[in-house]
Design a protein around this motif. Structure first.
Motif, PDB file in Angstrom:
ATOM      1  N   GLN A   1     -12.361 -12.921 -23.409  1.00  0.00           N
ATOM      2  CA  GLN A   1     -12.131 -12.456 -22.044  1.00  0.00           C
ATOM      3  C   GLN A   1     -11.075 -13.312 -21.343  1.00  0.00           C
ATOM      4  O   GLN A   1     -10.915 -14.496 -21.656  1.00  0.00           O
ATOM      5  CB  GLN A   1     -13.422 -12.523 -21.226  1.00  0.00           C
ATOM      6  CG  GLN A   1     -14.529 -11.603 -21.679  1.00  0.00           C
ATOM      7  CD  GLN A   1     -15.800 -11.813 -20.872  1.00  0.00           C
ATOM      8  OE1 GLN A   1     -16.020 -12.874 -20.290  1.00  0.00           O
ATOM      9  NE2 GLN A   1     -16.657 -10.798 -20.844  1.00  0.00           N
TER      10      GLN A   1
ATOM     11  N   TRP B   1     -10.162 -14.008 -17.147  1.00  0.00           N
ATOM     12  CA  TRP B   1     -10.624 -13.788 -15.779  1.00  0.00           C
ATOM     13  C   TRP B   1      -9.546 -14.225 -14.782  1.00  0.00           C
ATOM     14  O   TRP B   1      -8.910 -15.273 -14.963  1.00  0.00           O
ATOM     15  CB  TRP B   1     -11.893 -14.598 -15.516  1.00  0.00           C
ATOM     16  CG  TRP B   1     -13.091 -14.113 -16.272  1.00  0.00           C
ATOM     17  CD1 TRP B   1     -13.348 -14.269 -17.617  1.00  0.00           C
ATOM     18  CD2 TRP B   1     -14.201 -13.396 -15.735  1.00  0.00           C
ATOM     19  NE1 TRP B   1     -14.534 -13.693 -17.939  1.00  0.00           N
ATOM     20  CE2 TRP B   1     -15.087 -13.148 -16.814  1.00  0.00           C
ATOM     21  CE3 TRP B   1     -14.523 -12.938 -14.457  1.00  0.00           C
ATOM     22  CZ2 TRP B   1     -16.297 -12.464 -16.641  1.00  0.00           C
ATOM     23  CZ3 TRP B   1     -15.731 -12.263 -14.291  1.00  0.00           C
ATOM     24  CH2 TRP B   1     -16.590 -12.023 -15.371  1.00  0.00           C
TER      25      TRP B   1
ATOM     26  N   ALA C   1      -9.358  -5.470  -9.737  1.00  0.00           N
ATOM     27  CA  ALA C   1      -9.131  -4.865 -11.049  1.00  0.00           C
ATOM     28  C   ALA C   1      -7.977  -3.864 -11.024  1.00  0.00           C
ATOM     29  O   ALA C   1      -7.174  -3.795 -11.963  1.00  0.00           O
ATOM     30  CB  ALA C   1     -10.407  -4.189 -11.538  1.00  0.00           C
TER      31      ALA C   1
ATOM     32  N   LEU D   1      -4.616  -5.724 -11.093  1.00  0.00           N
ATOM     33  CA  LEU D   1      -4.311  -6.293 -12.403  1.00  0.00           C
ATOM     34  C   LEU D   1      -3.957  -5.215 -13.423  1.00  0.00           C
ATOM     35  O   LEU D   1      -3.030  -5.383 -14.222  1.00  0.00           O
ATOM     36  CB  LEU D   1      -5.509  -7.111 -12.888  1.00  0.00           C
ATOM     37  CG  LEU D   1      -5.781  -8.388 -12.086  1.00  0.00           C
ATOM     38  CD1 LEU D   1      -7.189  -8.901 -12.346  1.00  0.00           C
ATOM     39  CD2 LEU D   1      -4.760  -9.465 -12.433  1.00  0.00           C
ATOM     40  N   THR D   2      -4.677  -4.098 -13.384  1.00  0.00           N
ATOM     41  CA  THR D   2      -4.361  -3.008 -14.308  1.00  0.00           C
ATOM     42  C   THR D   2      -2.976  -2.438 -14.020  1.00  0.00           C
ATOM     43  O   THR D   2      -2.210  -2.141 -14.946  1.00  0.00           O
ATOM     44  CB  THR D   2      -5.423  -1.903 -14.207  1.00  0.00           C
ATOM     45  OG1 THR D   2      -6.711  -2.437 -14.555  1.00  0.00           O
ATOM     46  CG2 THR D   2      -5.097  -0.743 -15.147  1.00  0.00           C
TER      47      THR D   2
ATOM     48  N   TRP E   1      -8.372  -3.705 -16.685  1.00  0.00           N
ATOM     49  CA  TRP E   1      -9.174  -4.772 -16.098  1.00  0.00           C
ATOM     50  C   TRP E   1     -10.389  -4.170 -15.398  1.00  0.00           C
ATOM     51  O   TRP E   1     -10.367  -3.019 -14.968  1.00  0.00           O
ATOM     52  CB  TRP E   1      -8.345  -5.579 -15.096  1.00  0.00           C
ATOM     53  CG  TRP E   1      -7.273  -6.405 -15.748  1.00  0.00           C
ATOM     54  CD1 TRP E   1      -6.112  -5.951 -16.291  1.00  0.00           C
ATOM     55  CD2 TRP E   1      -7.276  -7.826 -15.930  1.00  0.00           C
ATOM     56  NE1 TRP E   1      -5.383  -6.991 -16.802  1.00  0.00           N
ATOM     57  CE2 TRP E   1      -6.066  -8.157 -16.587  1.00  0.00           C
ATOM     58  CE3 TRP E   1      -8.163  -8.846 -15.587  1.00  0.00           C
ATOM     59  CZ2 TRP E   1      -5.738  -9.459 -16.919  1.00  0.00           C
ATOM     60  CZ3 TRP E   1      -7.836 -10.148 -15.914  1.00  0.00           C
ATOM     61  CH2 TRP E   1      -6.644 -10.454 -16.572  1.00  0.00           C
TER      62      TRP E   1
ATOM     63  N   SER F   1     -11.978 -10.400 -11.366  1.00  0.00           N
ATOM     64  CA  SER F   1     -11.903  -9.356 -12.385  1.00  0.00           C
ATOM     65  C   SER F   1     -11.667  -9.973 -13.755  1.00  0.00           C
ATOM     66  O   SER F   1     -11.230 -11.119 -13.883  1.00  0.00           O
ATOM     67  CB  SER F   1     -10.771  -8.372 -12.074  1.00  0.00           C
ATOM     68  OG  SER F   1     -10.932  -7.807 -10.791  1.00  0.00           O
TER      69      SER F   1
ATOM     70  N   THR G   1     -10.636  -8.933 -18.129  1.00  0.00           N
ATOM     71  CA  THR G   1     -10.224  -7.994 -19.161  1.00  0.00           C
ATOM     72  C   THR G   1     -10.636  -8.545 -20.506  1.00  0.00           C
ATOM     73  O   THR G   1     -10.877  -9.755 -20.654  1.00  0.00           O
ATOM     74  CB  THR G   1      -8.709  -7.746 -19.133  1.00  0.00           C
ATOM     75  OG1 THR G   1      -8.386  -6.650 -20.002  1.00  0.00           O
ATOM     76  CG2 THR G   1      -7.924  -8.974 -19.581  1.00  0.00           C
TER      77      THR G   1
END
Length: 394
Positions: A324, A326, A331, A334-335, A353, A364, A366
């Protein structure tokens, strides 16, 4: 007779939802990216998936033989292969891992006379199966440990009520794909035995655990009374799972598989894809695990140098080829940065994310997976990709 006529069903195509459009954009960006850490088979088009299966099927079985009917043929061949790989007496193919584990735990409940299953609250049945163990199989779950790790031998030994089965998810995915040490695992199993409990391994990702433990798959599987493995998570198969263990247990499991609706007429595409994955991916997993440590270390260095602020790479070093990352951003933010990086540079460092289930707002994470494509990355290239990703967060 009178009555209002039913309106004609609308012939207009349904408007694509915002989430569907975003997902399509993500998949398109990741598919077009020239540099990725992994290119999951699930993101291939239908035509690509069919072509890939047809091209490789002849390398794993005789295509002139009859197709499978209710579990014979290539499905039985796969079951024999799994039993051999894990060193068990027998193995049974299941259409899903959820069904395989429910059947295993139900069988053990009948044999031990205790329907209570001890497992981690972050284990797959507790988070991702809508309470199926209780609702469908009448099982009860208890949690000897709540930390973001597998339970310890002391926690098992000192737990304040009896249980018939201890289920261990290796690795514990939702805690960060974490594993105990080999000694810790042996001690936990011994503690369960002291309590006259059987041990079942949720080994959906067992294939990649061997490098961390320094043991071969049969030695790992031998610790438990039964083990389940998945064919699509690590091996890139279409679907399906296997339950492996003593012949008497697997014979009983096949009966329950039929009762649960898992006796499918034909399953050759899934079985062929599983056999292909065993040939292609299993030998490379040690190199994926080793490269994941390189990638994780470079991510740590890249974020430290980027000025992004707080971050966490977990666990470091990774226990398998998955881990992971962080960051203290939403989210969606970040995506979006990850997709833009893929679209604008052809480099896809991160995928989707997710918001943290607990902790302060705006945190968040991923999941990073290093596969065949990730073997080509150098640490310097990872650090550069981190810098370009952080630039897009602004």
């Amino acid at each position: 007779m009178g009555g209002q006529a039913r309106p004609e069903a609308s012939q207009e195509p349904r408007e694509e939802s915002r989430e569907e459009a975003q997902r399509a954009r993500r998949i398109k960006a990741w598919a077009a990216a020239e540099r990725v850490l992994i290119r999951p088979a699930m993101n291939l088009s239908l035509g690509e998936r069919l072509a890939e299966l047809a091209a490789a099927a002849g390398s794993v079985t005789d295509l002139g033989r009859p197709a499978d009917i209710y579990g014979d043929g290539v499905v039985a061949e796969l079951e024999e292969r799994i039993a051999g790989l894990l060193g068990t007496e027998d193995a049974a193919f299941f259409p899903t891992g959820t069904m395989a584990q429910q059947v295993a735990l139900r069988c053990w409940a009948g044999r031990t006379g205790n329907s209570t299953v001890a497992l981690h609250p972050l284990a797959h049945p507790e988070l991702h199966e809508r309470g199926a163990l209780e609702a469908v199989s009448g099982l009860r779950t208890v949690h000897p440990s709540y930390g973001p790790r597998l339970p310890t031998a002391r926690e098992i030994r000192d737990f304040d009520e009896p249980f018939g089965t201890l289920m261990l998810e290796l690795p514990l995915r939702d805690a960060g794909f974490v594993l105990p040490t080999w000694q810790e695992l042996e001690d936990v199993v011994a503690a369960a035995r002291e309590r006259d409990a059987v041990v079942h391994i949720d080994g959906a990702r067992l294939w990649e655990c061997a490098p961390h433990f320094g043991r071969e798959l049969p030695e790992i599987a031998a610790l438990a009374d039964s083990v389940y493995v998945s064919f699509y998570k690590t091996l890139g198969g279409i679907s399906g799972a296997a339950l492996a263990g003593p012949a008497s247990l697997i014979e009983e499991a096949r009966t329950w598989r039929h009762r649960y609706g898992g006796q499918l007429f034909q399953q050759f595409p899934a079985a062929l894809a599983a056999l292909i994955g065993l040939d292609r991916e299993l030998p490379l997993l040690p190199s994926y695990v080793a490269q994941a440590k390189v990638v994780a270390g470079a991510l740590d260095e890249g974020f430290s140098a980027s000025g992004a602020g707080w971050f966490r790479v977990h666990p470091e070093p990774p226990h398998t080829h998955q881990f992971q990352v962080w960051l203290p951003y939403g989210a969606d933010v970040l995506t979006e940065a990850a997709v833009r990086q893929a679209e604008e540079t052809g480099v896809s460092l991160f995928r989707k994310w997710y918001p943290a289930a607990a902790g302060p707002p705006g945190l968040s994470f991923t999941e990073v997976t290093v596969g065949r494509e990730g073997l080509e990355w150098t640490a310097g290239e990872v650090r550069s990709a981190v810098r370009e990703f952080v630039e897009r967060l602004a």
